[in-house]
Design a protein around this motif. Structure first.
Motif, PDB file in Angstrom:
ATOM      1  N   VAL A 148       4.988   6.652   1.817  1.00 20.19           N
ATOM      2  CA  VAL A 148       5.113   5.536   2.741  1.00 20.19           C
ATOM      3  C   VAL A 148       4.706   4.263   2.014  1.00 20.19           C
ATOM      4  O   VAL A 148       3.648   4.217   1.378  1.00 20.19           O
ATOM      5  N   ARG A 149       5.553   3.244   2.077  1.00 17.22           N
ATOM      6  CA  ARG A 149       5.248   1.939   1.469  1.00 17.22           C
ATOM      7  C   ARG A 149       5.129   0.918   2.591  1.00 17.22           C
ATOM      8  O   ARG A 149       6.049   0.746   3.389  1.00 17.22           O
ATOM      9  N   LEU A 150       3.995   0.208   2.604  1.00 19.26           N
ATOM     10  CA  LEU A 150       3.725  -0.757   3.658  1.00 19.26           C
ATOM     11  C   LEU A 150       3.267  -2.076   3.027  1.00 19.26           C
ATOM     12  O   LEU A 150       2.296  -2.097   2.259  1.00 19.26           O
ATOM     13  N   PRO A 151       3.955  -3.183   3.309  1.00 15.66           N
ATOM     14  CA  PRO A 151       3.494  -4.466   2.775  1.00 15.66           C
ATOM     15  C   PRO A 151       2.055  -4.756   3.197  1.00 15.66           C
ATOM     16  O   PRO A 151       1.678  -4.535   4.345  1.00 15.66           O
TER      17      PRO A 151
ATOM     18  N   ALA B 124       0.858  -1.176   0.000  1.00  7.06           N
ATOM     19  CA  ALA B 124       0.000   0.000   0.000  1.00  7.06           C
ATOM     20  C   ALA B 124       0.901   1.235   0.000  1.00  7.06           C
ATOM     21  O   ALA B 124       1.920   1.263   0.703  1.00  7.06           O
ATOM     22  N   ILE B 125       0.540   2.234  -0.782  1.00  5.81           N
ATOM     23  CA  ILE B 125       1.355   3.438  -0.917  1.00  5.81           C
ATOM     24  C   ILE B 125       0.549   4.643  -0.441  1.00  5.81           C
ATOM     25  O   ILE B 125      -0.589   4.855  -0.884  1.00  5.81           O
ATOM     26  N   TYR B 126       1.146   5.417   0.470  1.00  3.34           N
ATOM     27  CA  TYR B 126       0.521   6.642   0.967  1.00  3.34           C
ATOM     28  C   TYR B 126       1.478   7.801   0.751  1.00  3.34           C
ATOM     29  O   TYR B 126       2.690   7.677   0.989  1.00  3.34           O
ATOM     30  N   ARG B 127       0.943   8.903   0.301  1.00  7.10           N
ATOM     31  CA  ARG B 127       1.753  10.110   0.192  1.00  7.10           C
ATOM     32  C   ARG B 127       1.846  10.765   1.562  1.00  7.10           C
ATOM     33  O   ARG B 127       0.876  10.781   2.332  1.00  7.10           O
ATOM     34  N   LEU B 128       3.027  11.299   1.856  1.00  6.62           N
ATOM     35  CA  LEU B 128       3.261  11.946   3.147  1.00  6.62           C
ATOM     36  C   LEU B 128       3.857  13.323   2.878  1.00  6.62           C
ATOM     37  O   LEU B 128       5.070  13.455   2.649  1.00  6.62           O
ATOM     38  N   GLY B 129       3.011  14.338   2.871  1.00 10.56           N
ATOM     39  CA  GLY B 129       3.483  15.670   2.514  1.00 10.56           C
ATOM     40  C   GLY B 129       3.846  15.738   1.050  1.00 10.56           C
ATOM     41  O   GLY B 129       3.579  14.826   0.271  1.00 10.56           O
ATOM     42  N   PRO B 130       4.491  16.807   0.631  1.00 10.47           N
ATOM     43  CA  PRO B 130       4.779  16.988  -0.792  1.00 10.47           C
ATOM     44  C   PRO B 130       5.947  16.176  -1.316  1.00 10.47           C
ATOM     45  O   PRO B 130       6.063  15.974  -2.523  1.00 10.47           O
TER      46      PRO B 130
ATOM     47  N   VAL C 150       8.573   1.452   5.079  1.00 11.78           N
ATOM     48  CA  VAL C 150       9.631   2.376   4.677  1.00 11.78           C
ATOM     49  C   VAL C 150       9.029   3.693   4.181  1.00 11.78           C
ATOM     50  O   VAL C 150       7.937   3.725   3.627  1.00 11.78           O
ATOM     51  N   ILE C 151       9.755   4.764   4.431  1.00 10.65           N
ATOM     52  CA  ILE C 151       9.443   6.080   3.871  1.00 10.65           C
ATOM     53  C   ILE C 151      10.483   6.386   2.800  1.00 10.65           C
ATOM     54  O   ILE C 151      11.694   6.281   3.057  1.00 10.65           O
ATOM     55  N   VAL C 152      10.017   6.730   1.620  1.00 12.02           N
ATOM     56  CA  VAL C 152      10.887   6.953   0.469  1.00 12.02           C
ATOM     57  C   VAL C 152      10.559   8.309  -0.147  1.00 12.02           C
ATOM     58  O   VAL C 152       9.538   8.922   0.182  1.00 12.02           O
ATOM     59  N   PRO C 153      11.381   8.808  -1.063  1.00  7.72           N
ATOM     60  CA  PRO C 153      11.020  10.052  -1.759  1.00  7.72           C
ATOM     61  C   PRO C 153       9.758   9.873  -2.597  1.00  7.72           C
ATOM     62  O   PRO C 153       9.496   8.781  -3.120  1.00  7.72           O
ATOM     63  N   TRP C 154       8.973  10.920  -2.703  1.00  8.55           N
ATOM     64  CA  TRP C 154       7.844  10.943  -3.630  1.00  8.55           C
ATOM     65  C   TRP C 154       8.334  11.484  -4.960  1.00  8.55           C
ATOM     66  O   TRP C 154       8.886  12.582  -5.037  1.00  8.55           O
TER      67      TRP C 154
END
Length: 314
Positions: A57-60, A47-53, A105-109
């Motif tokens: 966030v990627r979560l299995p 599942a992918i969630y945007r966190l700010g601009p 994990v939190i990764v770049p958007w």
């Protein structure tokens, strides 16, 4: 040109929603607590969630995806410096907690849109860029590189699965696709060291920007050429036969784009004889699998294009 029936996405074994994501972020990374998560996508594995601009966030979403994410977290920082395109190197590494059972994990958007959302003729515009990406990635991998049971392996390991999928294809198309698969099986296996592979570099795992103000259509097709902005989702990262990665050229491009792609990779000393024949066989595998997805899935159209490309004039 779709197989009959459809292949559903794997079911999730854990529920993920904005409240859970926000709780995890606040508990483990309080410096980001002011950023509200917003749903972005729900893939096969994460599942992918945007966190700010600037963050995502990627979560299995299922147990089988957890180890894949751990592979990404370990190896992408090692691989990224040699790659000519942005990839989702971890910014923050989350742990199980707050009722959620997996690492996350939190990764770049990355800005851009899925390459699956633009026509194949527009995708031809990045044939050279994708070839350069593979040329940089496809180098010998260390002995402890992750292994994948379904990517980069000898074609014979996938024979039963592919033949089963081909049974769902209409008879007028099945024979030609089966012949391509069997030609790949008849080739020598990959010779040389296992090479680093993305494992799943189809168009939906590529982000593109349309070339702004290009003023010319791609190869006179009426479509502006697209350019790659990032390569994402390295969950199937592995080492093995590069034909597994190269196969997606039939899914991304028209015959013109495929020709350019192959020309840009000519002389790659680590591709063994028969690589492109095996790659076409892998393309049969991918195209039939994706064409069997529900019609609303973004990969369904990618798969049907792949079948048309494989069976059309070259």
């Amino acid at each position: 040109m779709s197989p009959t029936g459809s292949t559903p996405r794997p079911a999730a074994d854990v529920g993920v929603d904005p409240e859970m994501v926000g709780t995890l972020v606040r508990a483990q990374f309080p410096e980001l607590a002011h950023l509200e998560p917003g749903f972005a996508d729900d893939g096969w594995d994460n599942a992918i969630y945007r966190l700010g601009p600037d963050l995502a966030v990627r979560l299995p979403r299922r147990a089988a995806a957890h180890g894949l994410l751990l592979n990404e977290m370990r190896w992408l920082p090692f691989l990224a410096p040699r790659l000519p395109l942005p990839v989702p190197v971890p910014v923050h590494r989350g742990k199980p907690g707050e009722g959620y059972p997996y690492h996350w994990v939190i990764v770049p958007w990355f800005s851009g849109r899925s390459a699956a959302s633009v026509p194949a003729a527009a995708r031809d515009g990045y044939a050279g860029a994708l070839a350069a990406f593979f040329r940089a990635l496809h180098v010998p991998a260390p002995a402890d590189a992750p292994r994948n049971l379904v990517r980069g392996v000898p074609l014979r390991d996938r024979d039963d699965a592919v033949r089963s999928r081909l049974e769902a294809v209409a008879k007028p198309l099945r024979g030609a696709l089966l012949a391509m698969w069997e030609q790949g099986l008849a080739e020598l296996e990959h010779v040389g060291p296992p090479l680093w592979l993305h494992g799943d570099p189809h168009p939906h795992n590529m982000l593109v920007h349309d070339t702004a103000g290009a003023g010319e259509s791609a190869a006179g097709t009426g479509h502006e050429p697209a350019r790659l902005s990032a390569v994402i989702d390295f969950g199937d990262l592995t080492a093995g036969d590069p034909a597994c990665d190269l196969a997606v050229a039939w899914l991304h491009f028209t015959p013109s784009g495929l020709e350019e792609f192959r020309e840009r990779l000519a002389g790659h000393g680590l591709y063994s004889p028969g690589t492109w024949v095996r790659a076409r066989a892998w393309a049969v595998n991918y195209a039939v699998l994706m064409a069997g997805l529900p019609s609303g899935d973004p990969l369904h159209a990618v798969g049907t294009h792949g079948i048309e490309h494989l069976l059309g004039p070259t």
